[in-house]
Scaffold this active site. Structure first.
Site, PDB file in Angstrom:
ATOM      1  N   LYS A   1      61.424 -77.255 -18.005  1.00 53.00           N
ATOM      2  CA  LYS A   1      61.090 -76.216 -17.022  1.00 53.00           C
ATOM      3  C   LYS A   1      61.159 -74.811 -17.623  1.00 53.00           C
ATOM      4  O   LYS A   1      60.409 -73.926 -17.222  1.00 53.00           O
ATOM      5  CB  LYS A   1      62.003 -76.333 -15.792  1.00 53.00           C
ATOM      6  CG  LYS A   1      61.723 -77.611 -14.993  1.00 53.00           C
ATOM      7  CD  LYS A   1      62.548 -77.700 -13.731  1.00 53.00           C
ATOM      8  CE  LYS A   1      62.327 -79.063 -13.076  1.00 53.00           C
ATOM      9  NZ  LYS A   1      63.051 -79.222 -11.811  1.00 53.00           N
TER      10      LYS A   1
ATOM     11  N   ASP B   1      60.625 -76.133  -6.305  1.00 57.84           N
ATOM     12  CA  ASP B   1      61.854 -76.912  -6.057  1.00 57.84           C
ATOM     13  C   ASP B   1      62.696 -76.306  -4.924  1.00 57.84           C
ATOM     14  O   ASP B   1      63.101 -77.002  -3.997  1.00 57.84           O
ATOM     15  CB  ASP B   1      62.729 -76.959  -7.321  1.00 57.84           C
ATOM     16  CG  ASP B   1      62.227 -77.964  -8.342  1.00 57.84           C
ATOM     17  OD1 ASP B   1      61.524 -78.919  -7.959  1.00 57.84           O
ATOM     18  OD2 ASP B   1      62.553 -77.798  -9.537  1.00 57.84           O
TER      19      ASP B   1
HETATM   20  P1  NDP Z   1      71.731 -78.304 -15.328  1.00 61.65           P
HETATM   21  O1  NDP Z   1      72.021 -79.104 -16.549  1.00 61.65           O
HETATM   22  O2  NDP Z   1      70.947 -77.035 -15.434  1.00 61.65           O
HETATM   23  O3  NDP Z   1      73.152 -77.884 -14.650  1.00 61.65           O
HETATM   24  C1  NDP Z   1      74.161 -78.830 -14.480  1.00 61.65           C
HETATM   25  C2  NDP Z   1      75.274 -78.247 -13.603  1.00 61.65           C
HETATM   26  O4  NDP Z   1      76.159 -79.315 -13.256  1.00 61.65           O
HETATM   27  C3  NDP Z   1      76.128 -77.177 -14.293  1.00 61.65           C
HETATM   28  O5  NDP Z   1      76.498 -76.224 -13.329  1.00 61.65           O
HETATM   29  C4  NDP Z   1      77.348 -77.991 -14.782  1.00 61.65           C
HETATM   30  O6  NDP Z   1      78.527 -77.225 -14.898  1.00 61.65           O
HETATM   31  C5  NDP Z   1      77.496 -78.962 -13.627  1.00 61.65           C
HETATM   32  N1  NDP Z   1      78.207 -80.216 -13.950  1.00 61.65           N
HETATM   33  C6  NDP Z   1      77.776 -81.232 -14.728  1.00 61.65           C
HETATM   34  N2  NDP Z   1      78.671 -82.249 -14.709  1.00 61.65           N
HETATM   35  C7  NDP Z   1      79.684 -81.863 -13.889  1.00 61.65           C
HETATM   36  C8  NDP Z   1      80.901 -82.476 -13.465  1.00 61.65           C
HETATM   37  N3  NDP Z   1      81.248 -83.697 -13.882  1.00 61.65           N
HETATM   38  N4  NDP Z   1      81.696 -81.805 -12.602  1.00 61.65           N
HETATM   39  C9  NDP Z   1      81.364 -80.570 -12.188  1.00 61.65           C
HETATM   40  N5  NDP Z   1      80.222 -79.921 -12.550  1.00 61.65           N
HETATM   41  C10 NDP Z   1      79.398 -80.566 -13.402  1.00 61.65           C
HETATM   42  O7  NDP Z   1      71.085 -79.337 -14.289  1.00 61.65           O
HETATM   43  P2  NDP Z   1      70.042 -79.009 -13.109  1.00 61.65           P
HETATM   44  O8  NDP Z   1      70.554 -77.811 -12.405  1.00 61.65           O
HETATM   45  O9  NDP Z   1      68.661 -79.002 -13.642  1.00 61.65           O
HETATM   46  O10 NDP Z   1      70.150 -80.321 -12.180  1.00 61.65           O
HETATM   47  C11 NDP Z   1      71.239 -80.521 -11.283  1.00 61.65           C
HETATM   48  C12 NDP Z   1      70.929 -81.681 -10.338  1.00 61.65           C
HETATM   49  O11 NDP Z   1      69.846 -81.359  -9.485  1.00 61.65           O
HETATM   50  C13 NDP Z   1      70.555 -82.986 -11.038  1.00 61.65           C
HETATM   51  O12 NDP Z   1      71.273 -84.035 -10.392  1.00 61.65           O
HETATM   52  C14 NDP Z   1      69.066 -83.127 -10.772  1.00 61.65           C
HETATM   53  O13 NDP Z   1      68.700 -84.492 -10.685  1.00 61.65           O
HETATM   54  C15 NDP Z   1      68.938 -82.453  -9.395  1.00 61.65           C
HETATM   55  N6  NDP Z   1      67.569 -81.964  -9.111  1.00 61.65           N
HETATM   56  C16 NDP Z   1      66.868 -82.544  -8.086  1.00 61.65           C
HETATM   57  C17 NDP Z   1      65.589 -82.139  -7.738  1.00 61.65           C
HETATM   58  C18 NDP Z   1      64.860 -82.793  -6.603  1.00 61.65           C
HETATM   59  O14 NDP Z   1      63.644 -82.588  -6.433  1.00 61.65           O
HETATM   60  N7  NDP Z   1      65.521 -83.562  -5.759  1.00 61.65           N
HETATM   61  C19 NDP Z   1      64.915 -81.051  -8.487  1.00 61.65           C
HETATM   62  C20 NDP Z   1      65.736 -80.477  -9.545  1.00 61.65           C
HETATM   63  C21 NDP Z   1      67.002 -80.942  -9.843  1.00 61.65           C
HETATM   64  P3  NDP Z   1      78.864 -76.399 -16.270  1.00 61.65           P
HETATM   65  O15 NDP Z   1      78.053 -75.140 -16.206  1.00 61.65           O
HETATM   66  O16 NDP Z   1      80.323 -76.147 -16.173  1.00 61.65           O
HETATM   67  O17 NDP Z   1      78.469 -77.298 -17.412  1.00 61.65           O
END
Ligand code: NDP
Length: 269
Positions: free
Chosen positions: A65, A102
């Site tokens: 993206k 999104d």
């Molecule tokens: P990113 O990799 O950009 O961000 C991940 C986030 O999750 C960060 O804030 C990270 O924290 C946090 N994180 C990861 N693991 C943990 C954990 N075990 N405990 C607490 N925090 C955690 O991912 P995206 O933002 O792109 O995606 C996030 C979710 O959104 C995914 O599940 C994706 O499938 C979903 N999504 C769904 C869509 C839909 O159409 N339904 C569209 C887009 C996304 P830190 O910064 O501390 O690492």
């Protein structure tokens, strides 16, 4: 003539987008072809240029993206604030327009489900790409507050700085209760875990949603929320269908029957 569309990303084999767009096209009697294109590491620009020799538009999924954001010749405000593009369209002059549907898809799904954002106290867990993408569409609906809580607190505070009122950022461990809507925008569910928040936060909220989706409509987070006593929990399938419908409308100028798609693909709207 058949118009060509596709989803670009890595992986793409699991993507529901081709099925959803084929369903939309059938309902509207549109002659389109929608495929999956696997983008090799570091190869987004080459893959996208190749696709647009014939293609009319595409969706972009992880991890491309940000690449699509840099690739587009012009951008919507939503793409600019999200700094990410999930929809590209070839314009009549041959230039490429980038949008991000999104966040609007998520806000529209809440509306479809009868969940009022206006005046609501919202908690977003996570501060990655998805959290950033839903912020502007949610702010546009006039909530009373949006708290972004992230494991790495600095990222949440950076979003507070970027968006200003009504957004505030904090660390996950600082979260206390008092929210109407709790949104899991972390990727924790992908690895089968739940972000560490107190059970009271979920017990006291009117609804909980996980942006991740799963066949059957529940994830570890939605199951956890229900177990904590939250009366309503749902996954991100509705968001997926709505963002697809908004992409389709951008490409072809007509809104497909997204409610029929919810029913077909398992949503509860
Ligand atoms: P990113 O990799 O950009 O961000 C991940 C986030 O999750 C960060 O804030 C990270 O924290 C946090 N994180 C990861 N693991 C943990 C954990 N075990 N405990 C607490 N925090 C955690 O991912 P995206 O933002 O792109 O995606 C996030 C979710 O959104 C995914 O599940 C994706 O499938 C979903 N999504 C769904 C869509 C839909 O159409 N339904 C569209 C887009 C996304 P830190 O910064 O501390 O690492």
């Amino acid at each position: 003539m058949t118009s060509r569309y596709a989803v670009l990303g890595n992986p793409v084999a699991h993507s529901l987008s081709p099925d959803i767009h084929a369903f939309f096209a059938k309902g509207l009697h549109d002659d389109i072809e929608y495929g999956r294109i696997l983008v090799p590491e570091g190869g987004f620009e080459r893959t996208a240029r190749e696709f647009f020799k014939q293609g009319s538009g595409c969706n972009i999924t992880v991890p491309c993206k940000g690449d699509a954001f840099r690739f587009a010749d012009s951008l919507s405000d939503f793409a600019r604030t999200a700094q990410a593009v999930n929809t590209l369209k070839r314009m009549d002059d041959g230039s490429i327009y980038g949008d991000n549907t999104d966040g609007r898809g998520f806000a529209a799904d809440l509306k479809e489900k009868g969940i009022a954002v206006k005046g609501a106290r919202i908690l977003i867990l996570g501060a990655g790409g998805a959290a950033r993408g839903i912020l502007k569409p949610l702010i546009d609906e006039d909530p009373s507050s949006i708290t972004v809580a992230n494991r790495t607190a600095a990222k949440a505070r950076a979003l507070e700085e970027l968006f200003g009122e009504p957004v505030r950022g904090e660390g996950l461990s600082e979260v206390r209760g008092g929210y109407d809507i709790v949104i899991n925008a972390t990727s924790a569910s992908l690895s089968g875990s739940v972000p560490e928040v107190s059970r009271d936060v979920l017990a006291g909220s009117a609804c909980a949603c996980d942006l991740m989706y799963r066949p059957g409509g529940h994830t570890v987070f939605t199951d956890f929320a229900v177990k904590c006593g939250c009366p309503r929990a749902f996954d991100g399938l509705g968001m997926l269908v709505m963002q697809a419908a908004l992409s389709y409308e951008l490409w072809r100028g007509r809104m497909p029957d997204y409610q029929a798609a919810f029913r077909r693909f398992g949503g509860d709207a």
